[in-house]
Write an enzyme that holds these catalytic residues in place. Structure first.
Site, PDB file in Angstrom:
ATOM      1  N   LYS A  13      18.953  30.441  19.306  1.00 28.17           N
ATOM      2  CA  LYS A  13      19.183  31.298  18.449  1.00 28.17           C
ATOM      3  C   LYS A  13      17.816  31.707  17.731  1.00 28.17           C
ATOM      4  O   LYS A  13      17.612  32.981  17.411  1.00 28.17           O
ATOM      5  CB  LYS A  13      20.267  30.840  17.291  1.00 28.17           C
ATOM      6  CG  LYS A  13      21.309  30.353  17.701  1.00 28.17           C
ATOM      7  CD  LYS A  13      22.347  29.966  16.647  1.00 28.17           C
ATOM      8  CE  LYS A  13      21.906  28.841  15.581  1.00 28.17           C
ATOM      9  NZ  LYS A  13      22.143  27.523  16.559  1.00 28.17           N
ATOM     10  N   ARG A  88      28.675  29.228   9.267  1.00 30.38           N
ATOM     11  CA  ARG A  88      28.835  28.079  10.068  1.00 30.38           C
ATOM     12  C   ARG A  88      30.458  27.536   9.677  1.00 30.38           C
ATOM     13  O   ARG A  88      30.715  26.602  10.319  1.00 30.38           O
ATOM     14  CB  ARG A  88      27.982  27.003   9.609  1.00 30.38           C
ATOM     15  CG  ARG A  88      26.790  26.925  10.508  1.00 30.38           C
ATOM     16  CD  ARG A  88      25.893  26.159  10.069  1.00 30.38           C
ATOM     17  NE  ARG A  88      24.927  25.318  10.936  1.00 30.38           N
ATOM     18  CZ  ARG A  88      23.654  25.499  10.920  1.00 30.38           C
ATOM     19  NH1 ARG A  88      23.116  26.596  10.392  1.00 30.38           N
ATOM     20  NH2 ARG A  88      22.869  24.648  11.821  1.00 30.38           N
ATOM     21  N   ARG A 127      10.870  19.648  20.696  1.00 24.89           N
ATOM     22  CA  ARG A 127      10.210  20.862  20.202  1.00 24.89           C
ATOM     23  C   ARG A 127       9.466  20.747  18.982  1.00 24.89           C
ATOM     24  O   ARG A 127       9.593  19.711  18.171  1.00 24.89           O
ATOM     25  CB  ARG A 127      11.379  21.926  19.826  1.00 24.89           C
ATOM     26  CG  ARG A 127      12.610  21.409  18.810  1.00 24.89           C
ATOM     27  CD  ARG A 127      13.610  22.638  18.661  1.00 24.89           C
ATOM     28  NE  ARG A 127      14.514  22.055  17.755  1.00 24.89           N
ATOM     29  CZ  ARG A 127      15.602  22.993  17.288  1.00 24.89           C
ATOM     30  NH1 ARG A 127      15.981  24.030  17.955  1.00 24.89           N
ATOM     31  NH2 ARG A 127      16.348  22.531  16.045  1.00 24.89           N
ATOM     32  N   ARG A 161      10.700  19.065  13.326  1.00 20.12           N
ATOM     33  CA  ARG A 161      11.898  18.834  12.300  1.00 20.12           C
ATOM     34  C   ARG A 161      12.283  17.357  12.161  1.00 20.12           C
ATOM     35  O   ARG A 161      12.443  16.718  13.006  1.00 20.12           O
ATOM     36  CB  ARG A 161      12.851  19.877  12.611  1.00 20.12           C
ATOM     37  CG  ARG A 161      12.754  21.184  12.093  1.00 20.12           C
ATOM     38  CD  ARG A 161      13.726  22.087  12.964  1.00 20.12           C
ATOM     39  NE  ARG A 161      15.214  21.806  12.363  1.00 20.12           N
ATOM     40  CZ  ARG A 161      16.426  22.492  12.585  1.00 20.12           C
ATOM     41  NH1 ARG A 161      16.034  23.709  13.167  1.00 20.12           N
ATOM     42  NH2 ARG A 161      17.229  22.091  12.205  1.00 20.12           N
ATOM     43  N   ARG A 172      24.621  16.784  14.361  1.00 15.68           N
ATOM     44  CA  ARG A 172      24.636  18.464  14.183  1.00 15.68           C
ATOM     45  C   ARG A 172      25.609  18.989  15.365  1.00 15.68           C
ATOM     46  O   ARG A 172      26.461  19.839  14.980  1.00 15.68           O
ATOM     47  CB  ARG A 172      23.218  18.846  14.281  1.00 15.68           C
ATOM     48  CG  ARG A 172      22.478  18.693  12.927  1.00 15.68           C
ATOM     49  CD  ARG A 172      20.970  18.232  12.988  1.00 15.68           C
ATOM     50  NE  ARG A 172      20.631  19.469  13.474  1.00 15.68           N
ATOM     51  CZ  ARG A 172      19.340  19.790  14.085  1.00 15.68           C
ATOM     52  NH1 ARG A 172      18.491  18.674  14.521  1.00 15.68           N
ATOM     53  NH2 ARG A 172      18.990  21.220  14.579  1.00 15.68           N
TER      54      ARG A 172
END
Ligand code: AMP
Length: 225
Positions: A13, A88, A127, A161, A172
């Site tokens: 996203k 969400r 990432r 992160r 998550r």
């Protein structure tokens, strides 16, 4: 032309949002980014959100809805907006509709990025982003050309992160899977949802999104070119 991206963490996203912001002059409301900024700046909102984010849980609806209301009122009426990471929950989706209605705006497209759960953990764990220009990298799939140096700004500091760990990703993902069908149904009833295969190459995903937006009425009125 306002767009909602729905998809699990790591679906792409953020990558696709960034591309649309750069190429189509759209504005992104990426709630995760806004919250992280608030946590970093130790604002009241950041303090409220931190414990939920650290646990990979959703920040309460009321907090999120107030936040998005504040953000939206700062954006001009004609500006095309991408909602990345919001709504969400169904309560957030309903509140967003009510808010947009008051501002004379609508959601025109909802794009669901569909990705295999197994692929996500690998995608997320590797990432990182450049601390200076926020360019995205991945240990396996997208390394900088020169090791340790950002391709775009020459920066040498990269950040990860704190919620991109295997344990937190599992939380998550399970939160996403619990809430997903409610939101998708909500927007399906309004006939707004298009699915895109998020397992394709980034360029192919971008092409599929482009087609949906053009078919859905993106006129390029606000495009930069
Ligand atoms: P993201 O960057 O979209 O993965 O979001 C990171 C974290 O921010 C999530 O795990 C949640 O704790 C919080 N968050 C972001 N957007 C929302 C939202 N719309 N509702 C509730 N919590 C959110």
């Amino acid at each position: 032309m306002n767009l909602v991206f729905i998809g699990p963490p790591g679906a792409g996203k953020g990558t696709q949002t960034k591309r649309l912001v750069e190429e189509k002059n759209m504005v992104a409301l990426a709630t995760g980014d806004i919250l992280r900024q608030n946590v970093q700046n130790e604002t009241e909102l950041g303090k409220q959100a931190k414990e939920y984010m650290d646990a990979g849980k959703l920040v309460p609806d009321e907090v999120m809805i107030n936040m998005i209301e504040g953000e939206l009122t700062n954006i001009s009426a004609e500006q095309a907006v991408i909602f990345d990471g919001f709504p969400r929950t169904v309560a957030q989706a309903e509140a967003l509709d009510a808010l947009l209605n008051r501002l004379n705006k609508t959601i025109d497209n909802v794009i669901e990025l569909v990705v295999d759960d197994e692929a996500l953990v690998e995608r997320i764990v590797g990432r990182s982003t450049c601390k200076t220009c926020q360019a995205s990298y991945h240990d396996k799939f997208s390394l900088p050309k020169v090791a340790g140096v950002c391709d775009y700004c020459g920066g040498t500091e990269f950040v990860r992160r704190s919620d991109d760990t295997p344990e937190k990703i599992k939380n998550r993902l399970s939160v996403y899977n619990q809430e997903k069908s409610g939101i998708i149904d909500y927007y399906r009833k309004q006939d707004l949802v298009s699915e895109v295969d998020g397992m394709l190459e980034q360029e192919e995903v971008a092409g599929a999104i482009e087609k949906i937006l053009v078919d859905g009425g993106l006129t390029y009125k606000y495009a930069k070119v």
